[in-house]
Write a protein that holds these residues in place. Structure first.
Motif: not given
Lengths: 743, 87, 174
Positions: C47-50, C53-54, C57-58, C60, C63-64, C66
């Motif tokens: 799980f490459n969070a980077y 995230s990209r 588009y970052g 939050p 992302l929150g 997941i």
């Protein structure tokens, strides 16, 4: 009628019925006893299944005592378990594994704990502990420790040592003689004819009755050779003091650890005596026997095991003893999965220590300051343990009961700090220094591995969240240290996980940094110390791009003239000795300058030395041994798509019938033409004329560049050498090449 | 040992690599300037990692800008010093 | 390459392919997260969070949504599945078999654990379904083939993903 014996606990191992103990008694006698020692494992799960286990156990022929108990699981609290007490300790292992195979869905505890650790936990003893043993005849009734593992300077046991060493390395040649040393006598004896050798060795063993048989290549060759010889010729070798027991032979194996292949050679262990192999004792070169005994002392592992410990086993042994003493069940498998995080949470948590990009170039009067055992210190002070729930992230000492991990680490950490303090105050030639240093190193090594172990997937008391919490605290501590330094007008040159380099105009000696150290200790709550004052230190850029700083390549000279080097050729294990020596000599020449102002003189001297070394190389005056490259084989030969030089050398070894396993090192020379390498440890010596001299010359010059180019640049950049030159942007010059090609 | 996220350096190199087509189409002299920009961002990788920004490339851009401005400030000082010298 | 898969209640979807499939699975996670909550269970340390995230588009709030948990041993994998609640969110299980390729655990034990995992997976997929990815081991073996068979038997659908070949260089003029 009972007898009382005082002395040192020498060994403990299972026999057919119970436990055999050996004691080195005060009166000089080596005595053995037997002690009843029932041991238990536990199972938890659905009541119906536990009843089935009960019935299954009753049907086995191993004498057990079964009962229901309430015991504490570190993560789940008090639970009901089926307690299986095995009266004959040697039989627990097999019974446990059979039970676990038959009813695998139950949760098992205390199943695979080594017997010596159980004994250590039960009685508070440890290898070479001073204790008092009460016996009736041969039977030990009770054993009471008069000692703790945490003494800096325990009373040494009068060990008798027999040393055996073949006259050459069996992996590289055919040994013809064995050197024998015992009680001041030293002599050598031919390995053939076999009978006189065995008869003599047998007599030596009986006469000397050594406690320790110290060999070279004993695990990998000598002991197996002697045992086989003894079988063939029919002469008995009383290697074991306990002649009722067999010599223990453990096979070699290869395993994965942290993504790396590790190779573990064969081991031969004795009963009633210790066999240690200098070449197969972890870190023997660093600590010697003192370190090994210290390792046994603090981990509770028997000396023969302690000498051959892999990383993690030492720490886990200590944790097991803590858990046993606290009455906490030790799970057989780690079950806890990670508690869910959000993707954002993972981004924030999944980090290691802070690794900065240094200010590239030469800096004068820099101080290196380091937190002392930062990660263990954090675990202890902030009570970070897998079973302890975490609250906030402020650097406040934790309240509440200490968890298993801090409980285990705290005395070890204290001992390490005590050694550090003691070594500072001891006189240079105090005879206790070497022993203290060896013991301190053993403690340091254990502490270093405990952090990695916290996150290790198979660690019973490991947990990823705890691991992440430790690094988070570490980053916070380092940043507070940086802030303290900057608040006090220090320039921060570099930071690396648990240490930083700072300087300030006018601060040239240790005392000038006292206030800073105190401030950092105040703000972080962690001990911090001056690693040393540098006359100058050079941080190097990337080899590939001179603009890019790298965190782990630097060299510097302390005020006392000693040198610290990281990451460059002479520190790499694969660098040929000739090149490593030349680079080291260059550093010593530079270190000869009394301070940074006088470096230009040293630089000229260094350049002369390089020219001479290159001449020697070209003239063929460098011995091939000095040009050996030593590389690890990283995988099976078949797995290489294009073979590395090491792989090509291993292929040559295999063609000559010598096997090299992944994880082992192979030595070779670079040769002209194909295949470009020539393995060293082949039967026939290589032809010196095939050595690829131009390639070695390139390596030599590159190693010289690494050290001299930054000095050269520094001299050219500044007039009057301002304090710090940030040479970000300097290109690695090839001045040396043009210098030499003109000859 | 539980590290799932690539290191900030690895991620930086991937981001740099994702501009390889852009770089290829630039004139050679401009390529070298672009390389310099990326190299300057590497001065602050530790801070970029600590930032735990959801879009690290934004932090890399900020780092490049930081280094550029450092250079501007240094040059400004030099120019002022030169201009203030008596003729 | 985009995985046009929609998790559906009642069963789970198996996606088998080479390791280069991993970023595609992460793109799937990102796509699902834009629509609602997603439970990611990572058995392959992938799980490459980077990257995720990209892809969002970052943002939050996305992302929150997941939730991620990782398992590093087959025992932990089972534990993870057993402690995951059956919720309204679909799950994405990355490389279920990775921890089962570890030969330091006996084969029969791994089989037993995998069976229990599959049974739990079936239960978890009742509410909102899920997607499970799997890659072949570094060294092929019988156990791996058997495990894959067990997965295929338990899946509602199986997709075999082949990664497209890299785009060829334009032909040279000279």
């Amino acid at each position: 009628m009972t007898d009382v014996h005082t002395g040192w606990l020498f060994d403990a191992y299972p026999n057919g019925k119970n436990l055999t103990l050996w004691m080195l008694c005060e009166d000089g006698q080596r005595r053995h006893f037997v002690q009843d020692f029932p041991v238990a494992f536990y199972a938890a799960g659905a009541p119906r299944r536990l009843r089935e286990l009960w019935k299954w156990l009753e049907a086995q022929e191993v004498p057990v005592r079964l009962s229901r108990k309430e015991r504490r699981d570190a993560f789940r609290g008090m639970i009901t378990v089926l307690s299986v007490e095995v009266l004959e300790p040697a039989r627990l292992d097999a019974l446990f594994h059979r039970a676990a195979s038959s009813l695998p869905d139950l949760t098992y505890y205390d199943g695979d704990i080594p017997l010596a650790l159980r004994h250590a936990a039960a009685f508070g003893v440890f290898p070479l502990a001073r204790c008092r043993l009460e016996s009736r005849g041969e039977t030990a009734l009770d054993i009471v420790p008069l000692d703790t593992p945490w003494k800096l300077d325990p009373e040494p046991a009068p060990l008798r040592v027999l040393s055996l060493e073949p006259d050459c390395d069996p992996a590289r040649g055919e040994p013809g003689r064995v050197l024998i040393a015992c009680e001041g006598a030293r002599y050598s004896q031919p390995l053939q004819p076999a009978r006189p050798l065995l008869v003599n060795l047998s007599a030596v063993l009986r006469r000397c009755d050594p406690d320790l048989v110290l060999t070279t290549w004993g695990d990998t060759w000598l002991m197996a050779y002697l045992l086989e010889l003894s079988r063939q010729v029919g002469v008995c070798l009383p290697l074991n003091r306990d002649e009722g027991e067999e010599v223990v032979v453990r096979r070699e194996h290869t395993y994965f650890s942290y993504g790396q292949i590790v190779y573990r050679g064969r081991q031969i262990q004795l009963r009633g005596r210790w066999h240690l192999d200098r070449h197969n004792a972890t870190l023997w070169n660093d600590y010697g026997l003192d370190g090994v005994l210290e390792m046994a002392r603090v981990t509770g592992q028997p000396v023969q095991e302690a000498a051959r410990l892999s990383p993690g086993t030492g720490i886990s042994s200590m944790q097991f003893i803590t858990a046993l003493r606290q009455g906490i069940l030790i799970p057989w498998h780690k079950h806890q999965a990670e508690a869910p995080k959000t993707a954002l949470g993972l981004l924030q948590a999944d980090m290691g220590g802070m690794v900065y990009q240094p200010m590239v170039g030469l800096h004068r009067d820099a101080a290196g300051i380091d937190f002392v055992s930062m990660y263990p210190g954090i675990m202890v002070r902030f009570n970070i343990s897998p079973e302890v729930p975490r609250a906030g992230m402020d650097l406040e000492p934790a309240s509440g009961e200490p968890g298993i991990v801090p409980l285990t680490l705290a005395p070890l950490l204290q001992k390490r700090l005590a050694f550090k303090r003691a070594l500072v105050t001891l006189a240079r030639h105090d005879c206790r220094r070497p022993a203290y240093q060896a013991r301190a190193s053993a403690a340091k090594w254990l502490l270093v591995t405990c952090f990695g172990y916290l996150g290790y997937k198979n660690a019973r008391f490991g947990r990823i969240e705890a691991h992440e919490a430790v690094t988070a605290y570490g980053r916070e501590a380092l940043l507070r240290a940086k802030e303290a330094a900057e608040d006090m007008d220090f320039e921060v040159l570099h930071m690396y996980v648990d240490g930083l380099w700072v300087r300030r105009e006018g601060c040239g000696s240790a005392v000038d940094f006292e206030a800073l150290l105190n401030e950092i200790a105040e703000r972080t709550g962690l001990p911090i110390a001056l690693d040393g004052m540098y006359r100058w230190v050079v941080f190097l850029p990337s080899r590939l791009d001179g603009r890019v700083p790298v965190p782990n390549r630097y060299f510097g000279v302390f005020q006392d003239g000693s040198i610290k080097v990281r990451g460059i050729e002479c520190r790499r294990r694969d660098t040929p000795p000739f090149i490593a020596d030349v680079q080291m000599t260059l550093l010593q020449i530079l270190a000869g300058a009394p301070d940074a102002d006088h470096l230009s003189g040293a630089l000229s001297e260094a350049q002369v030395f390089i020219r001479r070394s290159a001449c020697e190389l070209r003239a063929g005056r460098v011995l091939p041994e000095q040009l050996l490259v030593s590389q690890k084989l990283s995988r099976e030969l078949g797995e290489y798509s294009s073979p590395s030089p090491a792989a090509r050398a291993v292929r040559q070894m295999q063609a000559a019938g010598k096997d090299v396993r992944p994880g082992q090192r192979v030595r070779f020379l670079y040769t002209r033409g194909r295949p470009g390498v020539r393995a060293w440890d082949l039967p026939a010596p290589p032809d010196p004329r095939t050595v690829d001299l131009p390639r070695y010359r390139t390596l030599l010059l590159r190693a010289a560049q690494t050290v001299l180019a930054p000095i050269q640049q520094s001299l050219e950049a500044g007039q009057g050498y301002p304090g710090s030159e940030n040479l970000f942007g300097f290109k690695v010059k090839s001045g040396l090449e043009s210098d030499l090609s003109g000859r | 040992m539980g590290r799932t996220l690539p290191s900030i350096t690895q991620f930086f190199l991937q981001e740099q690599g994702s501009f390889s087509r852009f770089r290829r189409a630039l004139r050679r002299a401009d390529q070298l300037v672009l390389d310099d920009l990326f190299a300057s961002a590497r001065q602050h990788l530790a801070a970029a990692q600590y930032a735990t920004h959801a879009l690290p490339f934004e932090v890399f851009l900020l780092s490049m800008l930081l280094e550029e401005h450092k250079e501007v400030m240094r040059l400004r000082e030099q120019v002022d010093e030169l201009l203030s010298r008596p003729k | 390459m985009e995985l046009r898969i929609e998790p559906r209640a009642g069963g789970w979807i198996l996606v088998a392919g080479p390791r280069s499939l991993a970023p595609v699975m992460l793109a799937l996670v990102a796509r699902l997260a834009k629509q609602g909550a997603v439970n990611v269970l990572d058995g392959g340390n992938q799980f490459n969070a980077y990257l995720v995230s990209r892809a969002v588009y970052g943002r939050p709030e996305v992302l929150g949504r997941i939730s991620v948990s990782r398992a590093f041993t087959c025992y932990q994998m089972l534990s993870l599945l057993e402690s995951t609640p059956c919720s309204g969110a679909p799950f994405v299980l990355l490389h279920l078999l990775n921890t089962f390729y570890d030969e330091s655990v006996a084969g029969w034990e791994r089989t037993r654990l995998l069976r229990q995992c599959l049974s739990r997976l079936q239960f978890l997929s009742q509410a909102s379904g899920g997607v499970v990815s799997v890659h072949p081991p570094a060294v092929p073996g019988e156990a791996a083939t058997a495990f894959l068979g067990m997965l295929q038997a338990g899946a509602a659908e199986t997709w075999h993903a082949q990664m497209p070949a890299p785009t060829p260089e334009p032909p040279r003029l000279f």
